[in-house]
Design a protein around this motif. Structure first.
Motif, mmCIF file in Angstrom:
data_model
loop_
_atom_site.group_PDB
_atom_site.id
_atom_site.type_symbol
_atom_site.label_atom_id
_atom_site.label_comp_id
_atom_site.label_asym_id
_atom_site.label_seq_id
_atom_site.Cartn_x
_atom_site.Cartn_y
_atom_site.Cartn_z
ATOM 1 N N THR A 27 15.064 -33.871 -22.758
ATOM 2 C CA THR A 27 15.740 -35.012 -22.157
ATOM 3 C C THR A 27 14.755 -36.180 -22.042
ATOM 4 O O THR A 27 13.540 -35.998 -22.166
ATOM 5 C CB THR A 27 16.264 -34.649 -20.772
ATOM 6 O OG1 THR A 27 15.139 -34.337 -19.922
ATOM 7 C CG2 THR A 27 17.198 -33.443 -20.847
ATOM 8 N N TRP A 28 15.286 -37.389 -21.749
ATOM 9 C CA TRP A 28 14.363 -38.510 -21.651
ATOM 10 C C TRP A 28 13.356 -38.348 -20.510
ATOM 11 O O TRP A 28 12.175 -38.711 -20.693
ATOM 12 C CB TRP A 28 15.116 -39.848 -21.566
ATOM 13 C CG TRP A 28 15.757 -40.167 -20.245
ATOM 14 C CD1 TRP A 28 17.057 -40.008 -19.897
ATOM 15 C CD2 TRP A 28 15.100 -40.723 -19.093
ATOM 16 N NE1 TRP A 28 17.266 -40.421 -18.596
ATOM 17 C CE2 TRP A 28 16.085 -40.867 -18.080
ATOM 18 C CE3 TRP A 28 13.787 -41.111 -18.813
ATOM 19 C CZ2 TRP A 28 15.781 -41.372 -16.815
ATOM 20 C CZ3 TRP A 28 13.487 -41.616 -17.544
ATOM 21 C CH2 TRP A 28 14.478 -41.746 -16.569
ATOM 22 N N ARG B 38 10.641 -36.249 -21.874
ATOM 23 C CA ARG B 38 9.820 -37.007 -22.832
ATOM 24 C C ARG B 38 8.827 -37.904 -22.106
ATOM 25 O O ARG B 38 7.657 -37.991 -22.474
ATOM 26 C CB ARG B 38 10.708 -37.836 -23.759
ATOM 27 C CG ARG B 38 11.592 -37.016 -24.670
ATOM 28 C CD ARG B 38 12.534 -37.920 -25.478
ATOM 29 N NE ARG B 38 13.827 -37.278 -25.635
ATOM 30 C CZ ARG B 38 14.929 -37.893 -26.013
ATOM 31 N NH1 ARG B 38 14.911 -39.195 -26.281
ATOM 32 N NH2 ARG B 38 16.063 -37.245 -26.141
ATOM 33 N N TRP B 39 9.313 -38.567 -21.062
ATOM 34 C CA TRP B 39 8.416 -39.461 -20.317
ATOM 35 C C TRP B 39 7.290 -38.663 -19.655
ATOM 36 O O TRP B 39 6.131 -39.067 -19.711
ATOM 37 C CB TRP B 39 9.213 -40.240 -19.270
ATOM 38 C CG TRP B 39 9.886 -41.449 -19.825
ATOM 39 C CD1 TRP B 39 10.395 -41.609 -21.065
ATOM 40 C CD2 TRP B 39 10.135 -42.679 -19.126
ATOM 41 N NE1 TRP B 39 10.953 -42.861 -21.199
ATOM 42 C CE2 TRP B 39 10.814 -43.540 -20.022
ATOM 43 C CE3 TRP B 39 9.872 -43.129 -17.839
ATOM 44 C CZ2 TRP B 39 11.206 -44.824 -19.665
ATOM 45 C CZ3 TRP B 39 10.275 -44.413 -17.473
ATOM 46 C CH2 TRP B 39 10.930 -45.253 -18.375
ATOM 47 N N ALA C 241 12.794 -42.826 -24.962
ATOM 48 C CA ALA C 241 13.951 -42.308 -24.225
ATOM 49 C C ALA C 241 15.170 -42.143 -25.117
ATOM 50 O O ALA C 241 16.031 -41.292 -24.835
ATOM 51 C CB ALA C 241 14.276 -43.234 -23.047
ATOM 52 N N ARG C 242 15.257 -42.941 -26.187
ATOM 53 C CA ARG C 242 16.445 -42.855 -27.046
ATOM 54 C C ARG C 242 16.154 -42.349 -28.456
ATOM 55 O O ARG C 242 17.086 -42.068 -29.199
ATOM 56 C CB ARG C 242 17.121 -44.229 -27.131
ATOM 57 C CG ARG C 242 16.333 -45.310 -27.855
ATOM 58 C CD ARG C 242 17.175 -46.567 -27.999
ATOM 59 N NE ARG C 242 16.566 -47.590 -28.829
ATOM 60 C CZ ARG C 242 15.882 -48.628 -28.370
ATOM 61 N NH1 ARG C 242 15.719 -48.780 -27.062
ATOM 62 N NH2 ARG C 242 15.363 -49.519 -29.188
ATOM 63 N N ARG D 248 14.701 -46.640 -14.864
ATOM 64 C CA ARG D 248 14.304 -45.260 -15.195
ATOM 65 C C ARG D 248 13.097 -44.827 -14.372
ATOM 66 O O ARG D 248 13.023 -43.679 -13.901
ATOM 67 C CB ARG D 248 14.000 -45.155 -16.689
ATOM 68 C CG ARG D 248 15.249 -45.159 -17.571
ATOM 69 C CD ARG D 248 14.888 -45.291 -19.032
ATOM 70 N NE ARG D 248 16.049 -45.017 -19.887
ATOM 71 C CZ ARG D 248 16.204 -45.510 -21.120
ATOM 72 N NH1 ARG D 248 15.276 -46.318 -21.632
ATOM 73 N NH2 ARG D 248 17.273 -45.214 -21.824
#
Length: 260
Positions: free
Chosen positions: A3-4, A7-8, A52-53, A240
């Protein structure tokens, strides 16, 4: 597929935090003595929005051998997560220092600058040569197929490659160049560095840079090109960041502990 938020957190875990000027000098010394093909990349608010995308871009950025914090947005994010941001090491300032340091330790350094278009490309190449004491610098515009750059690198075997193509292309190409390299080299994801060195874009005044507001300067000078990145992207990044700070949902497999 991560998920984003995952990832972050992974990218934050990969960040190399540089706490002070002596640590910055040690980092420069390490970067100019690569033990093999190495990729240097930078993580800023725009990069995290892309990650994120875009899973492919996230994987390319996370695969960098050295990932540095770039910009005030990243500092805000890290402080929201109660982490120390360290120094702001943006490529526009760091790359010229790296080129000069490379020339000191390798007087015959071979360089390649890949990106932007004439006449700024040739001007930027001349600037890099001056920084490196007249060392050879191959230049090629940023609009060829990736295979062409791989052939150029195989033929020239540069010690230092500066990619100035912007995200996400340069991170993908950096990974491919590293896989194909036959010897030690440093591959830098430099964003707009060639346009700054070549005089296409001017840097913000120092006082704006110190305040972390260089993005306002750039937006005022290029509103059409940078509208999506800053006017739309900055609020999305902050939303975010606040979501992460409020949710405190940190995956166990992606600890945000800093690289040392």
């Amino acid at each position: 597929m991560p998920t984003w938020p995952q990832r972050w957190y992974r990218l934050l875990a990969e960040l190399r935090r540089v706490p002070d000027a002596p640590a910055r000098e040690r980092l420069l010394d390490a970067l100019v003595h690569p033990a093999g093909p190495r990729v240097l990349a930078f993580a800023n608010a725009h990069a995290l929005n892309l990650a994120a995308r875009d899973v492919a871009f996230f994987e390319d950025l996370a695969a960098a051998d050295c990932l540095l914090r770039d910009g005030q947005g990243m500092a805000w994010l890290l402080r929201l997560l109660r982490q120390r941001p360290g120094l702001n090491l943006n490529g526009t300032d760091l790359i010229p220092a790296l080129v000069a340091r490379f020339a000191q330790v390798q007087p015959g350094v071979r360089m390649a600058l890949l990106g932007t278009r004439p006449p700024w490309l040739s001007r930027a190449g001349t600037r890099l040569q001056a920084l490196a004491g007249g060392a050879h610098c191959l230049v090629a515009d940023g609009f060829m197929p990736d295979d062409e750059y791989l052939r150029l690198a195989a033929r020239e075997s540069p010690h230092l490659v500066v990619l100035a193509m912007g995200m996400p292309r340069q991170e993908r190409l950096a990974r491919a160049l590293r896989a194909a390299a036959q010897g030690p080299c440093l591959i830098i994801c430099g964003g707009a560095i060639a346009d700054f060195l070549g005089g296409r874009y001017a840097r913000a005044p120092r006082w704006l840079q110190r305040l972390g507001l260089e993005w306002c300067w750039r937006l005022a000078r290029e509103p059409r090109r940078l509208f999506g990145r800053y006017v739309l992207g900055n609020p999305l990044f902050l939303a975010r960041a606040l979501w992460l700070a409020l949710s405190r949902r940190q995956p166990a497999a992606a600890s945000p502990s800093a690289r040392s």
